[in-house]
Design an enzyme around this catalytic site. Structure first.
Site, PDB file in Angstrom:
ATOM      1  N   ARG A   1      36.514-103.520 -63.658  1.00  0.00           N
ATOM      2  CA  ARG A   1      36.699-102.605 -62.523  1.00  0.00           C
ATOM      3  C   ARG A   1      36.996-103.377 -61.225  1.00  0.00           C
ATOM      4  NH1 ARG A   1      31.938 -98.531 -62.102  1.00  0.00           N
ATOM      5  NH2 ARG A   1      33.153 -97.926 -60.284  1.00  0.00           N
TER       6      ARG A   1
ATOM      7  N   ASN B   1      32.282 -94.301 -52.987  1.00  0.00           N
ATOM      8  CA  ASN B   1      33.108 -95.230 -53.753  1.00  0.00           C
ATOM      9  C   ASN B   1      32.633 -96.669 -53.556  1.00  0.00           C
ATOM     10  OD1 ASN B   1      34.502 -93.015 -54.519  1.00  0.00           O
ATOM     11  ND2 ASN B   1      36.170 -93.285 -53.047  1.00  0.00           N
TER      12      ASN B   1
ATOM     13  N   ASP C   1      34.670 -99.221 -54.150  1.00  0.00           N
ATOM     14  CA  ASP C   1      35.825-100.077 -53.870  1.00  0.00           C
ATOM     15  C   ASP C   1      35.915-100.321 -52.364  1.00  0.00           C
ATOM     16  OD1 ASP C   1      37.405 -97.938 -52.586  1.00  0.00           O
ATOM     17  OD2 ASP C   1      37.629 -97.109 -54.596  1.00  0.00           O
TER      18      ASP C   1
ATOM     19  N   HIS D   1      26.821 -95.973 -52.338  1.00  0.00           N
ATOM     20  CA  HIS D   1      26.547 -96.471 -53.691  1.00  0.00           C
ATOM     21  C   HIS D   1      26.856 -97.959 -53.840  1.00  0.00           C
ATOM     22  CE1 HIS D   1      26.934 -92.058 -55.278  1.00  0.00           C
ATOM     23  NE2 HIS D   1      25.795 -92.293 -54.683  1.00  0.00           N
TER      24      HIS D   1
ATOM     25  N   CYS E   1      21.728-111.263 -57.222  1.00  0.00           N
ATOM     26  CA  CYS E   1      20.864-111.712 -58.317  1.00  0.00           C
ATOM     27  C   CYS E   1      19.936-110.578 -58.731  1.00  0.00           C
ATOM     28  CB  CYS E   1      20.068-112.929 -57.847  1.00  0.00           C
ATOM     29  SG  CYS E   1      18.884-113.469 -59.075  1.00  0.00           S
TER      30      CYS E   1
ATOM     31  N   CYS F   1      22.168-117.232 -61.036  1.00  0.00           N
ATOM     32  CA  CYS F   1      21.853-117.458 -59.619  1.00  0.00           C
ATOM     33  C   CYS F   1      21.513-118.932 -59.399  1.00  0.00           C
ATOM     34  CB  CYS F   1      20.675-116.569 -59.243  1.00  0.00           C
ATOM     35  SG  CYS F   1      19.993-116.893 -57.619  1.00  0.00           S
TER      36      CYS F   1
ATOM     37  N   CYS G   1      17.480-119.164 -58.395  1.00  0.00           N
ATOM     38  CA  CYS G   1      16.347-118.878 -59.288  1.00  0.00           C
ATOM     39  C   CYS G   1      16.763-118.795 -60.754  1.00  0.00           C
ATOM     40  CB  CYS G   1      15.656-117.583 -58.868  1.00  0.00           C
ATOM     41  SG  CYS G   1      16.570-116.108 -59.364  1.00  0.00           S
TER      42      CYS G   1
ATOM     43  N   GLY H   1      37.521 -85.267 -52.719  1.00  0.00           N
ATOM     44  CA  GLY H   1      37.555 -85.896 -54.041  1.00  0.00           C
ATOM     45  C   GLY H   1      36.192 -86.214 -54.619  1.00  0.00           C
TER      46      GLY H   1
ATOM     47  N   SER I   1      32.999 -84.559 -57.109  1.00  0.00           N
ATOM     48  CA  SER I   1      32.628 -83.436 -57.982  1.00  0.00           C
ATOM     49  C   SER I   1      31.347 -82.773 -57.495  1.00  0.00           C
ATOM     50  CB  SER I   1      32.442 -83.940 -59.412  1.00  0.00           C
ATOM     51  OG  SER I   1      31.451 -84.948 -59.438  1.00  0.00           O
TER      52      SER I   1
END
Ligand code: NAD
Ligand code: ZN
Length: 256
Positions: free
Chosen positions: A73, A105, A107, A122, A130, A159, A162, A199, A201
């Site tokens: 993606r 989105n 992106d 989101h 990490c 990472c 750690c 756009g 839902s």
């Protein structure tokens, strides 16, 4: 143009709005060639089960499957370009500086069309971090194009601090939204006079509650989506149109 045409009505609301929010979902990126999630034929969830790919549990169980899917993606977004609707939205934000763009989105197409201060509810495909200590790992290597497919299996990098595994910088199902982003979104929805949902839902909460919050406070709520959604019955105006068409028309009407 007739004053009662839906786009003319939206233009009037736009002109008189003081606070304004545009909430975008996967349909905003569709015209850039990024598949939406729930479309029956091409949607990402028509081929994959979200439980297998977009939860922390899935990552624990099969890191190579989940990381490979997100790398695919990331590469798809890197290869895509903002479409005319992204540029039109940036122009609307120039006309109306109080306009806030809140997106579900992951992106960066709004930013690549020049939009500033976009609120990402989101997270972002390009803010990997990490899984153990949370440190950012933005420099993710993408394999050559020929190797990329949705079912690519690829172990995530480790990472440097750690030795934990690097995970995608998105919000998975069952996880909290980034609290600063959510608080800003809630405040903008509470204070705006006009919210345009483009756009989406309207199925993924809490983002899907923002139009209701705005309307409850007296704002006009407009939906731009080629098909009916659960939101359609709760808006003041539904434009059955793609994001690109509607936003470009709105700019044209405002400039006429
Ligand atoms: P969705 O796929 O559920 O809905 C997309 C909507 O866009 C549909 O209603 C469709 O009719 C509409 N649409 C299609 N083409 C359009 C166009 N050209 N113009 C305007 N509208 C168009 O996407 P959503 O509502 O954004 O889903 C909610 C959110 O859930 C996603 O944005 C995503 O952030 C999140 N999510 C994240 C993950 C993850 O990987 N972490 C997984 C699943 C969902
Ligand atoms: Zn770490």
């Amino acid at each position: 143009m007739q004053a009662n045409e839906p786009i003319a009505e939206l233009a009037q609301w736009f002109q008189s709005a003081r606070g304004m929010v545009v909430l975008t979902g996967a349909g905003m990126s569709a015209e850039s060639g990024i598949p939406t999630f729930r479309d029956a034929q091409n949607g990402l969830w028509s081929q994959f089960d979200p439980e297998d790919l977009a939860t922390a549990q899935a990552f624990r169980q099969d890191k190579a499957l989940v990381w490979g899917w997100y790398v695919w993606r990331m590469a798809m977004v890197r290869a895509a370009q903002p479409h005319a609707g992204h540029w039109a939205l940036t122009e609307l934000a120039t006309i109306k500086p109080s306009l806030s763009i809140i997106t579900q989105n992951v992106d960066d197409l709004h930013e690549r069309a020049g939009a500033k201060d976009v609120v990402h509810l989101h997270g972002s495909l390009f803010a990997s971090r990490c899984f153990a200590c949370g440190r950012l790992h933005e420099d993710v290597h993408l394999p050559p194009e020929a190797a990329l497919k949705p079912s690519l299996r690829l172990m995530p990098p480790r990472c440097a601090h750690c030795d934990g595994y690097v995970r995608p910088g998105v919000v998975w199902f069952g996880e909290l939204l980034p609290q600063l982003a959510w608080r800003k979104a809630e405040r903008c929805a509470t204070e705006c006079d006009l919210l345009i949902a483009i756009g989406t839902s309207g199925l993924v909460f809490p983002a899907a509650s923002l139009p209701g919050i705005a309307r409850h406070r007296g704002a006009k709520v407009v939906e731009i989506n080629p098909i009916r959604t659960p939101l359609s019955d709760q808006v003041d105006l539904s434009l059955r149109s793609t994001a690109g068409e509607a936003l470009c028309r709105l700019v044209t009407v405002l400039k006429a």
